[in-house]
Motif scaffolding. Sequence first.
Motif, PDB file in Angstrom:
ATOM      1  N   TYR A   6       0.873  -1.190   0.000  1.00  0.00           N
ATOM      2  CA  TYR A   6       0.000   0.000   0.000  1.00  0.00           C
ATOM      3  C   TYR A   6       0.906   1.235   0.000  1.00  0.00           C
ATOM      4  O   TYR A   6       1.444   1.612   1.035  1.00  0.00           O
ATOM      5  CB  TYR A   6      -0.907  -0.034   1.234  1.00  0.00           C
ATOM      6  N   GLY A   8       2.080   5.312  -0.625  1.00  0.00           N
ATOM      7  CA  GLY A   8       1.556   6.672  -0.510  1.00  0.00           C
ATOM      8  C   GLY A   8       2.579   7.578   0.123  1.00  0.00           C
ATOM      9  O   GLY A   8       3.691   7.139   0.452  1.00  0.00           O
ATOM     10  N   THR A   9       2.190   8.829   0.300  1.00  0.00           N
ATOM     11  CA  THR A   9       3.097   9.790   0.928  1.00  0.00           C
ATOM     12  C   THR A   9       2.826   9.863   2.430  1.00  0.00           C
ATOM     13  O   THR A   9       3.730  10.069   3.229  1.00  0.00           O
ATOM     14  CB  THR A   9       2.917  11.193   0.292  1.00  0.00           C
ATOM     15  N   HIS A  17      -6.718   6.748   5.338  1.00  0.00           N
ATOM     16  CA  HIS A  17      -5.659   5.741   5.170  1.00  0.00           C
ATOM     17  C   HIS A  17      -5.865   4.575   6.142  1.00  0.00           C
ATOM     18  O   HIS A  17      -5.724   3.415   5.761  1.00  0.00           O
ATOM     19  CB  HIS A  17      -4.277   6.346   5.469  1.00  0.00           C
ATOM     20  N   LYS A  41       8.045  16.760  -3.325  1.00  0.00           N
ATOM     21  CA  LYS A  41       6.688  17.154  -2.912  1.00  0.00           C
ATOM     22  C   LYS A  41       6.742  18.046  -1.671  1.00  0.00           C
ATOM     23  O   LYS A  41       5.725  18.543  -1.212  1.00  0.00           O
ATOM     24  CB  LYS A  41       5.843  15.914  -2.609  1.00  0.00           C
ATOM     25  N   ARG A  92      -4.525   0.379  -3.589  1.00  0.00           N
ATOM     26  CA  ARG A  92      -4.742   1.827  -3.650  1.00  0.00           C
ATOM     27  C   ARG A  92      -6.131   2.139  -3.123  1.00  0.00           C
ATOM     28  O   ARG A  92      -7.044   1.323  -3.247  1.00  0.00           O
ATOM     29  CB  ARG A  92      -4.640   2.335  -5.102  1.00  0.00           C
ATOM     30  N   GLY A  93      -6.269   3.318  -2.546  1.00  0.00           N
ATOM     31  CA  GLY A  93      -7.591   3.757  -2.112  1.00  0.00           C
ATOM     32  C   GLY A  93      -8.183   4.577  -3.241  1.00  0.00           C
ATOM     33  O   GLY A  93      -7.462   5.279  -3.945  1.00  0.00           O
ATOM     34  N   TYR A 128     -15.220   8.798   5.541  1.00  0.00           N
ATOM     35  CA  TYR A 128     -13.781   9.052   5.450  1.00  0.00           C
ATOM     36  C   TYR A 128     -13.328   9.362   4.020  1.00  0.00           C
ATOM     37  O   TYR A 128     -12.172   9.696   3.781  1.00  0.00           O
ATOM     38  CB  TYR A 128     -12.987   7.833   5.949  1.00  0.00           C
ATOM     39  N   ILE A 131     -11.603  12.739   2.935  1.00  0.00           N
ATOM     40  CA  ILE A 131     -10.387  13.183   3.636  1.00  0.00           C
ATOM     41  C   ILE A 131      -9.155  13.091   2.731  1.00  0.00           C
ATOM     42  O   ILE A 131      -8.922  12.072   2.090  1.00  0.00           O
ATOM     43  CB  ILE A 131     -10.155  12.328   4.913  1.00  0.00           C
TER      44      ILE A 131
HETATM   45  P1  ADP Z   1      -1.365  10.878  -2.748  1.00  0.00           P
HETATM   46  O1  ADP Z   1      -1.149   9.687  -3.644  1.00  0.00           O
HETATM   47  O2  ADP Z   1      -2.406  11.840  -3.206  1.00  0.00           O
HETATM   48  O3  ADP Z   1      -0.110  11.516  -2.210  1.00  0.00           O
HETATM   49  P2  ADP Z   1      -1.545   9.614  -0.251  1.00  0.00           P
HETATM   50  O4  ADP Z   1      -0.148   9.323  -0.449  1.00  0.00           O
HETATM   51  O5  ADP Z   1      -1.949  10.429   0.932  1.00  0.00           O
HETATM   52  O6  ADP Z   1      -2.124  10.290  -1.519  1.00  0.00           O
HETATM   53  O7  ADP Z   1      -2.444   8.326  -0.233  1.00  0.00           O
HETATM   54  C1  ADP Z   1      -2.017   7.042  -0.563  1.00  0.00           C
HETATM   55  C2  ADP Z   1      -3.186   6.210  -0.974  1.00  0.00           C
HETATM   56  O8  ADP Z   1      -4.255   6.340  -0.048  1.00  0.00           O
HETATM   57  C3  ADP Z   1      -3.777   6.579  -2.337  1.00  0.00           C
HETATM   58  O9  ADP Z   1      -4.159   5.386  -2.969  1.00  0.00           O
HETATM   59  C4  ADP Z   1      -4.973   7.393  -1.974  1.00  0.00           C
HETATM   60  O10 ADP Z   1      -5.969   7.311  -2.981  1.00  0.00           O
HETATM   61  C5  ADP Z   1      -5.436   6.701  -0.716  1.00  0.00           C
HETATM   62  N1  ADP Z   1      -6.242   7.575   0.131  1.00  0.00           N
HETATM   63  C6  ADP Z   1      -5.880   8.740   0.697  1.00  0.00           C
HETATM   64  N2  ADP Z   1      -6.897   9.275   1.406  1.00  0.00           N
HETATM   65  C7  ADP Z   1      -7.938   8.421   1.263  1.00  0.00           C
HETATM   66  C8  ADP Z   1      -9.304   8.432   1.728  1.00  0.00           C
HETATM   67  N3  ADP Z   1      -9.788   9.417   2.457  1.00  0.00           N
HETATM   68  N4  ADP Z   1     -10.091   7.393   1.372  1.00  0.00           N
HETATM   69  C9  ADP Z   1      -9.608   6.404   0.602  1.00  0.00           C
HETATM   70  N5  ADP Z   1      -8.357   6.341   0.128  1.00  0.00           N
HETATM   71  C10 ADP Z   1      -7.526   7.337   0.450  1.00  0.00           C
END
Ligand code: ADP
Length: 163
Positions: A6, A8-9, A17, A41, A92-93, A128, A131
Amino acid sequence: MRIGLYPGTFDPITLGHVDIIGRAVALVDRLVIGVAINRDKNPLFTLEERVAMIKDECHRLSRETGTEIVVHPFENLLIDCAQEVGAQTIIRGLRAVADFEYEYQMVGMNRMLDSSIETVFLMAEARYQAIASRLVKEIARLKGDVSSFVPPAVNARLTEKFT
Ligand code: ADP
Protein backbone atom coordinates in the motif's frame (compact mmCIF):
# COMPACT_ATOMS: atom_id res chain seq x y z
CA MET A 1 2.21 -15.98 1.29
CA ARG A 2 0.07 -13.11 0.00
CA ILE A 3 1.95 -9.83 0.24
CA GLY A 4 0.27 -6.50 -0.51
CA LEU A 5 1.95 -3.13 -0.96
CA TYR A 6 0.00 0.00 0.00
CA PRO A 7 2.00 2.98 -1.25
CA GLY A 8 1.56 6.67 -0.51
CA THR A 9 3.10 9.79 0.93
CA PHE A 10 1.15 9.67 4.20
CA ASP A 11 1.92 13.31 5.00
CA PRO A 12 0.33 12.67 7.48
CA ILE A 13 -1.64 9.41 7.83
CA THR A 14 -5.40 10.15 8.03
CA LEU A 15 -8.47 8.18 9.10
CA GLY A 16 -9.02 7.52 5.37
CA HIS A 17 -5.66 5.74 5.17
CA VAL A 18 -6.35 3.87 8.42
CA ASP A 19 -9.68 2.68 7.01
CA ILE A 20 -7.98 1.37 3.84
CA ILE A 21 -5.25 -0.34 5.89
CA GLY A 22 -7.95 -2.00 8.02
CA ARG A 23 -9.55 -3.42 4.88
CA ALA A 24 -6.27 -4.41 3.27
CA VAL A 25 -5.07 -6.49 6.24
CA ALA A 26 -8.07 -8.77 5.73
CA LEU A 27 -6.91 -9.58 2.20
CA VAL A 28 -3.21 -10.38 2.66
CA ASP A 29 -0.86 -12.20 5.02
CA ARG A 30 1.62 -9.34 5.09
CA LEU A 31 0.87 -5.72 4.35
CA VAL A 32 3.80 -3.50 3.40
CA ILE A 33 3.07 0.20 3.72
CA GLY A 34 5.33 1.91 1.22
CA VAL A 35 6.15 5.42 2.34
CA ALA A 36 7.28 7.50 -0.63
CA ILE A 37 10.16 9.72 0.41
CA ASN A 38 8.96 12.34 -2.13
CA ARG A 39 11.58 15.00 -1.54
CA ASP A 40 10.23 17.22 -4.34
CA LYS A 41 6.69 17.15 -2.91
CA ASN A 42 8.18 19.01 0.05
CA PRO A 43 6.40 17.05 2.79
CA LEU A 44 5.36 18.79 6.01
CA PHE A 45 6.51 15.83 8.10
CA THR A 46 9.93 14.23 7.78
CA LEU A 47 10.14 10.64 6.64
CA GLU A 48 10.91 9.58 10.23
CA GLU A 49 7.83 11.40 11.55
CA ARG A 50 5.57 9.92 8.87
CA VAL A 51 6.88 6.41 9.54
CA ALA A 52 6.45 6.81 13.33
CA MET A 53 2.84 7.99 12.95
CA ILE A 54 2.00 5.05 10.64
CA LYS A 55 3.62 2.56 13.03
CA ASP A 56 1.60 3.96 15.95
CA GLU A 57 -1.66 3.30 14.12
CA CYS A 58 -0.64 -0.09 12.76
CA HIS A 59 0.28 -1.75 16.07
CA ARG A 60 -3.38 -2.07 17.03
CA LEU A 61 -4.54 -3.24 13.58
CA SER A 62 -1.81 -5.84 13.41
CA ARG A 63 -2.59 -7.14 16.90
CA GLU A 64 -6.32 -7.36 16.18
CA THR A 65 -6.03 -9.11 12.84
CA GLY A 66 -2.83 -11.10 13.21
CA THR A 67 -1.62 -9.75 9.87
CA GLU A 68 1.97 -8.59 9.80
CA ILE A 69 2.31 -4.91 8.87
CA VAL A 70 5.68 -3.59 7.74
CA VAL A 71 6.47 0.07 7.09
CA HIS A 72 8.89 0.44 4.20
CA PRO A 73 10.22 3.81 2.96
CA PHE A 74 10.97 3.87 -0.77
CA GLU A 75 12.34 6.26 -3.31
CA ASN A 76 12.49 4.08 -6.42
CA LEU A 77 9.83 3.19 -8.96
CA LEU A 78 6.65 1.78 -7.39
CA ILE A 79 6.82 -1.41 -9.43
CA ASP A 80 10.46 -1.95 -8.40
CA CYS A 81 9.48 -1.44 -4.77
CA ALA A 82 6.69 -4.04 -5.20
CA GLN A 83 9.19 -6.53 -6.64
CA GLU A 84 11.70 -5.77 -3.89
CA VAL A 85 9.20 -6.53 -1.09
CA GLY A 86 7.76 -9.55 -2.94
CA ALA A 87 4.26 -8.06 -3.31
CA GLN A 88 1.86 -9.66 -5.81
CA THR A 89 -0.66 -6.89 -5.20
CA ILE A 90 -0.57 -3.10 -5.06
CA ILE A 91 -3.37 -1.65 -2.97
CA ARG A 92 -4.74 1.83 -3.65
CA GLY A 93 -7.59 3.76 -2.11
CA LEU A 94 -10.14 5.27 -4.46
CA ARG A 95 -11.85 8.45 -3.36
CA ALA A 96 -13.66 10.63 -5.87
CA VAL A 97 -13.90 10.44 -9.65
CA ALA A 98 -10.94 12.83 -9.64
CA ASP A 99 -8.65 9.98 -8.49
CA PHE A 100 -9.81 7.72 -11.28
CA GLU A 101 -8.02 9.16 -14.30
CA TYR A 102 -4.62 9.22 -12.62
CA GLU A 103 -5.05 5.75 -11.14
CA TYR A 104 -6.28 4.38 -14.48
CA GLN A 105 -3.11 5.58 -16.18
CA MET A 106 -0.89 4.28 -13.42
CA VAL A 107 -2.38 0.80 -13.57
CA GLY A 108 -1.96 0.75 -17.34
CA MET A 109 1.68 1.75 -17.22
CA ASN A 110 2.59 -0.42 -14.24
CA ARG A 111 1.00 -3.38 -16.01
CA MET A 112 3.29 -2.81 -18.97
CA LEU A 113 6.28 -2.72 -16.62
CA ASP A 114 5.27 -5.92 -14.78
CA SER A 115 2.07 -7.71 -15.76
CA SER A 116 2.27 -10.15 -12.84
CA ILE A 117 1.54 -7.45 -10.26
CA GLU A 118 -2.17 -6.70 -9.85
CA THR A 119 -3.54 -3.39 -8.55
CA VAL A 120 -6.56 -3.58 -6.28
CA PHE A 121 -8.74 -0.58 -5.35
CA LEU A 122 -10.48 -0.27 -2.04
CA MET A 123 -13.00 2.32 -0.92
CA ALA A 124 -13.07 3.78 2.56
CA GLU A 125 -16.26 4.12 4.55
CA ALA A 126 -18.33 7.05 3.22
CA ARG A 127 -17.52 9.46 6.06
CA TYR A 128 -13.78 9.05 5.45
CA GLN A 129 -13.85 9.32 1.67
CA ALA A 130 -13.47 13.07 1.43
CA ILE A 131 -10.39 13.18 3.64
CA ALA A 132 -7.14 14.18 1.93
CA SER A 133 -3.80 14.84 3.66
CA ARG A 134 -3.37 18.04 1.68
CA LEU A 135 -6.62 19.54 3.00
CA VAL A 136 -5.98 18.31 6.53
CA LYS A 137 -2.68 20.23 6.52
CA GLU A 138 -4.36 23.33 5.15
CA ILE A 139 -7.07 23.26 7.83
CA ALA A 140 -4.56 22.60 10.61
CA ARG A 141 -2.34 25.43 9.38
CA LEU A 142 -5.31 27.80 9.68
CA LYS A 143 -5.95 26.45 13.21
CA GLY A 144 -9.11 24.55 12.25
CA ASP A 145 -10.24 21.38 14.02
CA VAL A 146 -8.99 18.24 12.25
CA SER A 147 -9.87 15.78 15.00
CA SER A 148 -12.47 14.01 12.85
CA PHE A 149 -9.97 13.50 10.01
CA VAL A 150 -6.87 12.12 11.73
CA PRO A 151 -6.03 9.84 14.68
CA PRO A 152 -5.49 11.68 18.02
CA ALA A 153 -1.70 11.22 17.94
CA VAL A 154 -1.52 12.81 14.47
CA ASN A 155 -3.78 15.65 15.61
CA ALA A 156 -1.33 16.36 18.44
CA ARG A 157 1.62 16.43 16.04
CA LEU A 158 -0.19 18.79 13.68
CA THR A 159 -0.98 21.16 16.53
CA GLU A 160 2.68 21.04 17.52
CA LYS A 161 3.81 21.82 13.94
CA PHE A 162 1.61 24.85 13.63
CA THR A 163 2.21 26.54 16.99
P1 ADP B 1 -1.36 10.88 -2.75
O1 ADP B 1 -1.15 9.69 -3.64
O2 ADP B 1 -2.41 11.84 -3.21
O3 ADP B 1 -0.11 11.52 -2.21
P2 ADP B 1 -1.54 9.61 -0.25
O4 ADP B 1 -0.15 9.32 -0.45
O5 ADP B 1 -1.95 10.43 0.93
O6 ADP B 1 -2.12 10.29 -1.52
O7 ADP B 1 -2.44 8.33 -0.23
C1 ADP B 1 -2.02 7.04 -0.56
C2 ADP B 1 -3.19 6.21 -0.97
O8 ADP B 1 -4.26 6.34 -0.05
C3 ADP B 1 -3.78 6.58 -2.34
O9 ADP B 1 -4.16 5.39 -2.97
C4 ADP B 1 -4.97 7.39 -1.97
O10 ADP B 1 -5.97 7.31 -2.98
C5 ADP B 1 -5.44 6.70 -0.72
N1 ADP B 1 -6.24 7.58 0.13
C6 ADP B 1 -5.88 8.74 0.70
N2 ADP B 1 -6.90 9.28 1.41
C7 ADP B 1 -7.94 8.42 1.26
C8 ADP B 1 -9.30 8.43 1.73
N3 ADP B 1 -9.79 9.42 2.46
N4 ADP B 1 -10.09 7.39 1.37
C9 ADP B 1 -9.61 6.40 0.60
N5 ADP B 1 -8.36 6.34 0.13
C10 ADP B 1 -7.53 7.34 0.45
